[in-house]
Design a protein around this motif. Structure first.
Motif, PDB file in Angstrom:
ATOM      1  N   GLU A 118       0.503  -1.234  -0.159  1.00  0.00           N
ATOM      2  CA  GLU A 118      -0.149  -0.041   0.119  1.00  0.00           C
ATOM      3  C   GLU A 118       0.682   0.968   0.149  1.00  0.00           C
ATOM      4  O   GLU A 118       0.652   2.552  -0.780  1.00  0.00           O
ATOM      5  CB  GLU A 118      -0.899  -0.005   1.069  1.00  0.00           C
ATOM      6  N   LEU A 119       1.455   1.743   0.621  1.00  0.00           N
ATOM      7  CA  LEU A 119       2.761   2.687   1.025  1.00  0.00           C
ATOM      8  C   LEU A 119       3.471   2.838  -0.594  1.00  0.00           C
ATOM      9  O   LEU A 119       3.787   4.128  -1.127  1.00  0.00           O
ATOM     10  CB  LEU A 119       4.171   2.590   2.086  1.00  0.00           C
ATOM     11  N   ASP A 122       0.946   4.586  -2.894  1.00  0.00           N
ATOM     12  CA  ASP A 122       0.474   5.758  -2.455  1.00  0.00           C
ATOM     13  C   ASP A 122       1.939   6.611  -3.181  1.00  0.00           C
ATOM     14  O   ASP A 122       2.141   7.253  -4.213  1.00  0.00           O
ATOM     15  CB  ASP A 122       1.035   5.815  -1.242  1.00  0.00           C
ATOM     16  N   ARG A 126       2.039   9.341  -6.200  1.00  0.00           N
ATOM     17  CA  ARG A 126       2.507  10.140  -6.556  1.00  0.00           C
ATOM     18  C   ARG A 126       3.720  10.859  -7.234  1.00  0.00           C
ATOM     19  O   ARG A 126       4.298  11.909  -7.802  1.00  0.00           O
ATOM     20  CB  ARG A 126       3.563  10.551  -5.134  1.00  0.00           C
ATOM     21  N   SER A 330      -8.043   1.126   2.162  1.00  0.00           N
ATOM     22  CA  SER A 330      -6.048   0.928   2.430  1.00  0.00           C
ATOM     23  C   SER A 330      -6.005   1.397   4.300  1.00  0.00           C
ATOM     24  O   SER A 330      -6.768   2.281   4.223  1.00  0.00           O
ATOM     25  CB  SER A 330      -5.963   2.255   1.241  1.00  0.00           C
ATOM     26  N   ASN A 332      -2.674   2.112   4.673  1.00  0.00           N
ATOM     27  CA  ASN A 332      -1.050   2.952   4.519  1.00  0.00           C
ATOM     28  C   ASN A 332      -1.273   3.666   4.212  1.00  0.00           C
ATOM     29  O   ASN A 332      -1.152   3.823   2.816  1.00  0.00           O
ATOM     30  CB  ASN A 332      -0.452   1.324   4.846  1.00  0.00           C
ATOM     31  N   ARG A 333      -0.474   5.133   4.274  1.00  0.00           N
ATOM     32  CA  ARG A 333      -0.246   5.966   3.237  1.00  0.00           C
ATOM     33  C   ARG A 333       1.499   6.859   4.230  1.00  0.00           C
ATOM     34  O   ARG A 333       1.170   6.726   4.688  1.00  0.00           O
ATOM     35  CB  ARG A 333      -1.521   6.646   3.367  1.00  0.00           C
TER      36      ARG A 333
END
Length: 448
Positions: A118-119, A122, A126, A330, A332-333
């Motif tokens: 999930e990280l 993300d 970006r 989700s 996790n960020r």
């Protein structure tokens, strides 16, 4: 690891090899030949996709991985379960029993690779929004695909997403958290990935994008699975939730999960090595003009199709879908916009293992010789010579690894021409006269 040296998690047991050509015909980089009745793996070409393991009827191809006892080398042990692990169990609505069973097995902590996925998702979003990148961006998560591009599709290297795979991110974060919690130095904390495929073993032992992997060992799902089954019933009902991953992270276990987590509408997801090659060929020919992201998995169905799993990949995919149903989107960020912890430490370079010669002029001459030899062959691509195609045999001849008469059709014609020549020679010889025949017969009678 130095350039030109190779580690491979896929190995050959020559005693079990029957010399059939199943593996030869299916290898995506033509890394296998049959010589003297046994298969041979060309190490510099092998990408450890495991396809030969999948198709070998005699189980002569095997995957290497660490034994469970390897975790005893470290005072503090962290398990890194792949999302595909959750799809191996029946009637599973929650992943907490799996995490609890891993702790009962002897691990001090469990850090889900789905959390790191999930990280990475993300970070990918970006990165694609904040940088000028060559489209479409190709995922770097599957190590077999990354190695395939590196040796066979070098023009696509600039399209690859320069992000660490979730297993590497998980290992780094897990060690950091464990060190902060225990006060132990990182070298005393062992991070062990529970893998669905041999390509990830190679990714740890001979990493791309970084000098050294933070993963200390790789265990096979099929080896861990029986232990987990026996321990899951002993996992106590926890007051708190053990899992820290949502739908996006767990979805990485099957094809399309990573692409969906990138939140891009214009994406393509392909799985199975033959389908992957077709997509890469089309990408190389610039046939896709309206794509942002491409997810490619060497195994059919995605990571659930790896040869180190126990469940049918499509059944496992359905099981993952059931588990994801009860998870948040989700969990996790990224804490900030700093992407450096997730980006490659080193650029991935082209590995020219398929080049005929480092010298361009010599390579062109060898290419000309190859075409001449191929023209003399029959274009059957039968594999009886031990090479996957007539073109591959022509290449082997030019490289000095084979003879042209390794082709059974070529050999048949040579034998037939030799037999015809002997017949013509016998007919051309003068027959012995009657007097000579009588003399020979009389001498035979005397000798009796």
């Amino acid at each position: 690891m130095e350039r030109g040296t190779f580690f491979h998690s896929v190995t050959l047991d020559r005693e079990k090899c029957h010399g059939c050509i199943n593996c030869v015909k299916r290898c995506p980089t033509e890394a296998i030949r049959v010589r003297n009745g046994k298969a041979q793996i060309i190490t510099e070409r092998c990408i450890d996709c495991g396809e030969c393991i999948r198709v070998c009827p005699h189980h002569a191809k095997q995957a290497t991985f660490d034994s469970f006892s390897a975790i005893d080398r470290f005072p503090y042990k962290v398990a890194l379960p792949a999302p595909a692990l959750y799809g191996q169990f029946n009637n599973l609505d929650d992943v907490d029993p799996v995490i609890g069973a891993l702790e009962l097995m002897g691990f001090d902590e469990v850090f889900e690779v789905a959390r790191a996925a999930e990280l990475v998702s993300d970070a990918t979003r970006r990165y694609m929004a904040g940088f000028q990148v060559r489209r479409p961006v190709i995922s770097s998560a599957c190590p077999a695909v990354l190695r395939l591009i590196r040796v066979r599709f070098p023009e696509l290297l600039d399209n690859i997403l320069p992000m660490h795979a979730p297993i590497e991110v998980a290992a780094r974060l897990a060690k950091r958290e464990a060190a902060a919690k225990t006060g132990l130095p990182p070298e005393q904390i062992g991070a062990f990935f529970i893998s669905p495929c041999p390509a990830k073993v190679t990714a740890v032992k001979m990493p791309l994008g970084t000098e050294k992997s933070s993963v200390d060992g790789v265990l096979a799902i099929r080896e861990v699975y029986p232990r987990l089954i026996s321990l899951m019933k002993d996992v106590p009902v926890s007051a708190g939730e053990l899992s820290g991953a949502g739908r996006m992270g767990i979805g990485w276990g099957s094809s399309g999960g990573e692409a969906a987590a990138a939140l891009r509408e214009r994406y393509l997801a392909a799985d199975g090595i033959e389908n992957v090659i077709r997509v890469l060929e089309d990408l190389e020919d610039e046939k896709f003009y309206d794509l942002d992201f491409v997810e490619l998995n060497a195994c059919s169905g995605g990571c659930v199709g790896g040869v180190l799993n126990v469940e049918n990949p499509y059944v496992a995919r359905a099981k993952l879908k059931r588990i994801r149903k009860y998870r948040p989107v989700s969990c996790n960020r990224l804490p900030d916009d700093d992407l450096s912890p997730y980006q490659w430490d080193l650029a991935v370079q082209y590995e020219p293992v398929l080049e005929l010669d480092a010298n361009l002029k010599a390579a062109m001459e060898k290419m000309r010789q190859m075409h001449e030899i191929e023209e003399r062959l029959y274009g059957m691509d039968c594999g009886s010579c031990g090479a996957p195609s007539c073109k591959a045999l022509a290449e082997d001849v030019v490289r000095g690894f084979a003879e042209e008469n390794a082709c059974i059709f070529k050999l048949r014609d040579e034998m037939r021409a030799m037999a015809d020549g002997l017949t013509r020679l016998a007919r051309a010889l003068p027959r012995a006269s009657n007097s000579e025949d009588s003399r020979e017969n009389s001498e035979k009678e005397k000798s009796r």
